[in-house]
Design a protein around this motif. Structure first.
Motif, PDB file in Angstrom:
ATOM      1  N   ILE A  24     -46.964  -3.122  11.711  1.00  0.00           N
ATOM      2  CA  ILE A  24     -47.877  -3.881  10.861  1.00  0.00           C
ATOM      3  C   ILE A  24     -49.285  -3.783  11.452  1.00  0.00           C
ATOM      4  CG2 ILE A  24     -48.417  -6.133   9.879  1.00  0.00           C
ATOM      5  CD1 ILE A  24     -45.448  -6.830  10.192  1.00  0.00           C
ATOM      6  N   CYS A  25     -50.149  -3.049  10.773  1.00  0.00           N
ATOM      7  CA  CYS A  25     -51.542  -2.887  11.208  1.00  0.00           C
ATOM      8  C   CYS A  25     -52.484  -3.811  10.454  1.00  0.00           C
ATOM      9  CB  CYS A  25     -51.987  -1.437  11.003  1.00  0.00           C
ATOM     10  SG  CYS A  25     -51.058  -0.260  11.994  1.00  0.00           S
ATOM     11  N   ASP A  26     -52.057  -4.294   9.295  1.00  0.00           N
ATOM     12  CA  ASP A  26     -52.867  -5.170   8.447  1.00  0.00           C
ATOM     13  C   ASP A  26     -51.896  -6.090   7.732  1.00  0.00           C
ATOM     14  OD1 ASP A  26     -54.537  -6.367   6.572  1.00  0.00           O
ATOM     15  OD2 ASP A  26     -55.693  -4.544   6.226  1.00  0.00           O
ATOM     16  N   ASP A  27     -52.253  -7.376   7.572  1.00  0.00           N
ATOM     17  CA  ASP A  27     -51.303  -8.278   6.917  1.00  0.00           C
ATOM     18  C   ASP A  27     -51.125  -7.967   5.431  1.00  0.00           C
ATOM     19  OD1 ASP A  27     -53.536  -9.413   5.691  1.00  0.00           O
ATOM     20  OD2 ASP A  27     -53.594 -11.130   7.036  1.00  0.00           O
ATOM     21  N   GLU A  28     -52.059  -7.194   4.838  1.00  0.00           N
ATOM     22  CA  GLU A  28     -51.934  -6.708   3.459  1.00  0.00           C
ATOM     23  C   GLU A  28     -51.663  -7.831   2.465  1.00  0.00           C
ATOM     24  OE1 GLU A  28     -52.002  -3.826   1.502  1.00  0.00           O
ATOM     25  OE2 GLU A  28     -53.108  -2.882   3.136  1.00  0.00           O
ATOM     26  N   LYS A  29     -52.257  -8.996   2.715  1.00  0.00           N
ATOM     27  CA  LYS A  29     -52.123 -10.066   1.734  1.00  0.00           C
ATOM     28  C   LYS A  29     -53.053  -9.788   0.579  1.00  0.00           C
ATOM     29  CE  LYS A  29     -50.487 -13.731   4.713  1.00  0.00           C
ATOM     30  NZ  LYS A  29     -50.768 -15.044   5.291  1.00  0.00           N
ATOM     31  N   GLY A  74     -48.167 -10.421   5.755  1.00  0.00           N
ATOM     32  CA  GLY A  74     -47.727 -10.554   4.373  1.00  0.00           C
ATOM     33  C   GLY A  74     -46.323 -10.017   4.161  1.00  0.00           C
ATOM     34  N   VAL A  75     -45.798  -9.282   5.150  1.00  0.00           N
ATOM     35  CA  VAL A  75     -44.437  -8.757   5.053  1.00  0.00           C
ATOM     36  C   VAL A  75     -43.452  -9.907   5.288  1.00  0.00           C
ATOM     37  CG1 VAL A  75     -42.811  -7.069   5.967  1.00  0.00           C
ATOM     38  CG2 VAL A  75     -45.266  -6.572   5.989  1.00  0.00           C
ATOM     39  N   HIS A  76     -42.362  -9.954   4.494  1.00  0.00           N
ATOM     40  CA  HIS A  76     -41.328 -10.970   4.662  1.00  0.00           C
ATOM     41  C   HIS A  76     -40.237 -10.442   5.576  1.00  0.00           C
ATOM     42  CE1 HIS A  76     -43.143 -13.532   1.661  1.00  0.00           C
ATOM     43  NE2 HIS A  76     -43.189 -12.526   0.816  1.00  0.00           N
ATOM     44  N   LEU A 108     -46.397   2.075  -2.423  1.00  0.00           N
ATOM     45  CA  LEU A 108     -46.992   0.771  -2.681  1.00  0.00           C
ATOM     46  C   LEU A 108     -46.348  -0.268  -1.771  1.00  0.00           C
ATOM     47  CD1 LEU A 108     -47.387   0.699  -6.558  1.00  0.00           C
ATOM     48  CD2 LEU A 108     -49.215   0.498  -4.857  1.00  0.00           C
ATOM     49  N   PHE A 109     -47.094  -1.307  -1.485  1.00  0.00           N
ATOM     50  CA  PHE A 109     -46.645  -2.309  -0.520  1.00  0.00           C
ATOM     51  C   PHE A 109     -45.229  -2.814  -0.826  1.00  0.00           C
ATOM     52  CE2 PHE A 109     -46.203  -6.731   0.821  1.00  0.00           C
ATOM     53  CZ  PHE A 109     -46.514  -6.642   2.167  1.00  0.00           C
ATOM     54  N   GLU A 110     -44.944  -3.138  -2.083  1.00  0.00           N
ATOM     55  CA  GLU A 110     -43.650  -3.725  -2.448  1.00  0.00           C
ATOM     56  C   GLU A 110     -42.488  -2.773  -2.180  1.00  0.00           C
ATOM     57  OE1 GLU A 110     -46.314  -3.625  -4.306  1.00  0.00           O
ATOM     58  OE2 GLU A 110     -46.924  -5.735  -4.463  1.00  0.00           O
ATOM     59  N   ALA A 111     -42.788  -1.466  -2.157  1.00  0.00           N
ATOM     60  CA  ALA A 111     -41.722  -0.480  -1.972  1.00  0.00           C
ATOM     61  C   ALA A 111     -41.234  -0.403  -0.529  1.00  0.00           C
ATOM     62  CB  ALA A 111     -42.213   0.899  -2.428  1.00  0.00           C
ATOM     63  N   LEU A 112     -41.938  -1.038   0.401  1.00  0.00           N
ATOM     64  CA  LEU A 112     -41.478  -0.959   1.790  1.00  0.00           C
ATOM     65  C   LEU A 112     -40.117  -1.625   1.963  1.00  0.00           C
ATOM     66  CD1 LEU A 112     -41.741  -3.709   3.849  1.00  0.00           C
ATOM     67  CD2 LEU A 112     -44.129  -3.386   3.277  1.00  0.00           C
ATOM     68  N   TYR A 113     -39.803  -2.589   1.067  1.00  0.00           N
ATOM     69  CA  TYR A 113     -38.535  -3.301   1.180  1.00  0.00           C
ATOM     70  C   TYR A 113     -37.344  -2.430   0.754  1.00  0.00           C
ATOM     71  CZ  TYR A 113     -41.609  -7.365   1.558  1.00  0.00           C
ATOM     72  OH  TYR A 113     -42.582  -8.249   1.949  1.00  0.00           O
ATOM     73  N   THR A 114     -37.610  -1.396  -0.035  1.00  0.00           N
ATOM     74  CA  THR A 114     -36.519  -0.548  -0.546  1.00  0.00           C
ATOM     75  C   THR A 114     -36.598   0.884  -0.023  1.00  0.00           C
ATOM     76  OG1 THR A 114     -37.846  -0.087  -2.535  1.00  0.00           O
ATOM     77  CG2 THR A 114     -36.263  -1.905  -2.656  1.00  0.00           C
ATOM     78  N   THR A 115     -37.582   1.176   0.812  1.00  0.00           N
ATOM     79  CA  THR A 115     -37.732   2.525   1.366  1.00  0.00           C
ATOM     80  C   THR A 115     -37.138   2.545   2.777  1.00  0.00           C
ATOM     81  OG1 THR A 115     -39.786   2.853   0.124  1.00  0.00           O
ATOM     82  CG2 THR A 115     -39.377   4.349   1.962  1.00  0.00           C
ATOM     83  N   MET A 116     -36.246   3.472   3.028  1.00  0.00           N
ATOM     84  CA  MET A 116     -35.568   3.534   4.320  1.00  0.00           C
ATOM     85  C   MET A 116     -36.566   3.820   5.444  1.00  0.00           C
ATOM     86  SD  MET A 116     -32.485   6.045   5.555  1.00  0.00           S
ATOM     87  CE  MET A 116     -33.608   7.397   5.896  1.00  0.00           C
ATOM     88  N   HIS A 117     -36.455   3.086   6.547  1.00  0.00           N
ATOM     89  CA  HIS A 117     -37.260   3.377   7.721  1.00  0.00           C
ATOM     90  C   HIS A 117     -36.592   2.810   8.968  1.00  0.00           C
ATOM     91  CE1 HIS A 117     -38.843  -0.353   5.827  1.00  0.00           C
ATOM     92  NE2 HIS A 117     -39.009  -0.792   7.065  1.00  0.00           N
ATOM     93  N   ASP A 118     -36.915   3.431  10.110  1.00  0.00           N
ATOM     94  CA  ASP A 118     -36.353   3.031  11.401  1.00  0.00           C
ATOM     95  C   ASP A 118     -37.300   2.132  12.192  1.00  0.00           C
ATOM     96  OD1 ASP A 118     -34.027   5.020  11.313  1.00  0.00           O
ATOM     97  OD2 ASP A 118     -35.771   6.355  11.150  1.00  0.00           O
ATOM     98  N   VAL A 119     -38.574   2.229  11.841  1.00  0.00           N
ATOM     99  CA  VAL A 119     -39.615   1.502  12.577  1.00  0.00           C
ATOM    100  C   VAL A 119     -40.572   0.858  11.577  1.00  0.00           C
ATOM    101  CG1 VAL A 119     -41.482   1.691  14.285  1.00  0.00           C
ATOM    102  CG2 VAL A 119     -39.487   3.199  14.453  1.00  0.00           C
ATOM    103  N   LEU A 120     -41.001  -0.381  11.886  1.00  0.00           N
ATOM    104  CA  LEU A 120     -42.021  -1.055  11.077  1.00  0.00           C
ATOM    105  C   LEU A 120     -43.201  -1.379  11.979  1.00  0.00           C
ATOM    106  CD1 LEU A 120     -42.992  -2.548   8.477  1.00  0.00           C
ATOM    107  CD2 LEU A 120     -41.912  -4.607   9.426  1.00  0.00           C
TER     108      LEU A 120
END
Length: 493
Positions: A402-407, A418-420, A388-400
């Motif tokens: 953004i293909c859609d602002d997902e607002k 929409g990502v902070h 889910l979108f909110e989980a991106l802040y707590t899920t480990m990743h090396d690369v971000l």
């Protein structure tokens, strides 16, 4: 020829503008309706720095004349007797003002509210008035409204100037130059446009390359009228000039796909660069798909070879190349995506393409979206994870990416993702495909936090480079493309 309209309320100011504008154009239009009921035409005609068109327009034709119709016709007759180079006479007044060489009569029809359904009949009527030139001015906000005007240009048997009031108007100007229209109207500079979207003299010369267009020119359509499309026209035209090819770009709207196909055939397009809104719809035309276009079922470039249309998705290659290039500079490895966790925001075509490519290169794609079920289904199809979108802040990743602002619906769109950016840690590679070709606020924040970013301008240039190669069969130095890009409004500010 380029014509600039002089729209001043006094003769002195008009003369000043005439000499100022004459350095940048071939022909001047003097709006006599701005001068009151007793204009001194002799002073203007004696001191004109370039040939002039004299006009005296009624309010319904976009003018400022406040006197009687008889007084107005008397002024137009005086213009002809005084040997003005051209005198514009409305179609319904053409019988009241007879030819009187050497002045040339421009028989005009103006409609500021629409392109009427009977415009072809109106054009035939204008041709019956023994004109030296026919001029049509109508509202052309959409491809549907512009289509009858394209038909008129295609069958013009007398010198014809067509002015489309609206964004498709530039298409009509360039088509007119190809068929030999006597002149093209332009604004002297930005802020002096006669109607929204009118090209400036500088744009006609440096972006659209008007002077090099002739009967032997073939066009490459660039659909859409945004800033990205404007820059695309400038860069591709520079490449075509560099390779000395008889092609130039033609800005076009799409509208109805069937009608667009008719325009493609009427104009005999050699290729078309497609804006993001219409890339999926272009598959309806039935092109032979190549490479990533097969996967996406969308095309951003159509090329006509031996009367067969071929479809490509050049953005895909640019995205992957840009990401690899940025990550390689950081890691120094030949396959920098391998074993990396790549968070991809959105579920659109861009996200599908990139997630599939990440998986293919041995990386670990993670889709993030507010749409839980759709995210899970796409992840299952691609063989990757979804959160889910909110989980991106707590899920480990090396690369971000953004293909859609997902607002979320109702949140509004401010032009930033929409990502902070506050969660970003130093070293996370960031690519924002919602940024267009300019740095977004999010990318600027990411840079400040020590994150390597994929430069959107470089992505744009890499895509243009690929398009030039497909269009011409030849490489193009990136510095030629970069030098051709006009300053954006954001940069000017």
């Amino acid at each position: 020829m380029i014509c600039i309209s002089i729209n001043q309320e006094s003769r002195r100011l008009a003369l000043f503008d005439m000499f100022n504008a004459a350095r940048q154009c071939d022909l001047l239009e003097v709006r006599v309706d701005r001068f009151g009921k007793a204009p001194d035409l002799g002073e203007i005609l004696t001191n004109k720095p370039k040939p002039v068109i004299m006009s005296c327009r009624r309010p319904q034709d976009g003018g400022f004349w406040e006197g009687t119709e008889e007084e107005r016709l008397a002024i137009l007759r005086q213009c002809i007797i005084s040997k003005a180079d051209f005198v514009e006479i409305e179609l319904d007044a053409a019988d009241s003002i007879r030819p009187f060489p050497p002045s040339q009569r421009v028989i005009s029809y103006t409609n500021l509210s629409e392109t009427p359904a009977d415009i072809l009949d109106i054009y035939d009527q204008a041709r019956s008035k023994k004109p030296d030139i026919v001029k049509l001015v109508t509202l052309a906000r959409t491809p549907e409204e512009a289509w009858p005007l394209v038909q008129i240009l295609a069958k013009a048997t007398v010198p014809t100037v067509v002015v489309g009031l609206g964004k498709p108007g530039i298409m009509l100007s360039l088509l007119g130059k190809k068929i030999g229209a006597p002149w093209t109207y332009a604004a002297l500079e930005r802020g002096m446009e006669a109607y929204p979207g009118q090209a400036t003299v500088h744009d006609l010369n440096t972006v659209y390359r008007l002077e090099s267009i002739n009967k032997g020119t073939r066009f490459i359509a660039v659909t859409g009228f945004g800033e990205r499309e404007f820059h695309t026209v400038a860069a591709l035209n520079a490449a075509l000039v560099h390779h000395e090819l008889p092609y130039r770009c033609l800005p076009m709207g799409v509208g109805n796909i069937k009608l667009f196909r008719k325009v493609m055939e009427a104009v005999k397009l050699g290729a078309a660069v497609i804006d993001s809104e219409h890339q999926a719809a272009m598959v309806e035309i039935g092109p032979e798909l190549h490479g990533a276009a097969k996967q996406t079922q969308a095309v951003d470039l159509l090329v006509n070879k031996s009367d067969v249309w071929h479809g490509f998705h050049t953005a895909c290659q640019a995205w992957v190349a840009g990401l690899n290039e940025t990550m390689k500079a950081k890691t120094g490895t030949d396959n920098p995506i391998k074993d990396r966790f790549v968070m991809i925001v959105g579920l659109n075509a861009m996200a599908r393409i990139l997630a599939g490519e990440v998986q293919r290169q041995g990386g670990n794609a993670i889709l993030a979206s507010h749409q839980k079920k759709a995210g899970q289904q796409l992840a299952q199809t691609l063989g990757c994870r979804s959160v889910l979108f909110e989980a991106l802040y707590t899920t480990m990743h090396d690369v971000l990416i953004i293909c859609d602002d997902e607002k979320e619906e109702g949140a509004g769109r401010s032009g930033t993702p929409g990502v902070h950016a506050g969660y970003l840690k130093e070293g996370i590679t960031v690519m924002d495909l919602t940024a267009g070709f300019a740095m977004s606020s999010f990318l600027k924040d990411a840079q400040l936090r020590g994150c390597p970013i994929v430069d959107p301008r470089r992505l744009f240039l890499q895509q243009l480079e690929q398009q030039v190669r497909l269009l011409t069969g030849k490489p193009i130095p990136m510095e030629i493309l970069a030098a051709a890009l006009p300053e954006s409004q954001e940069e000017e500010e």
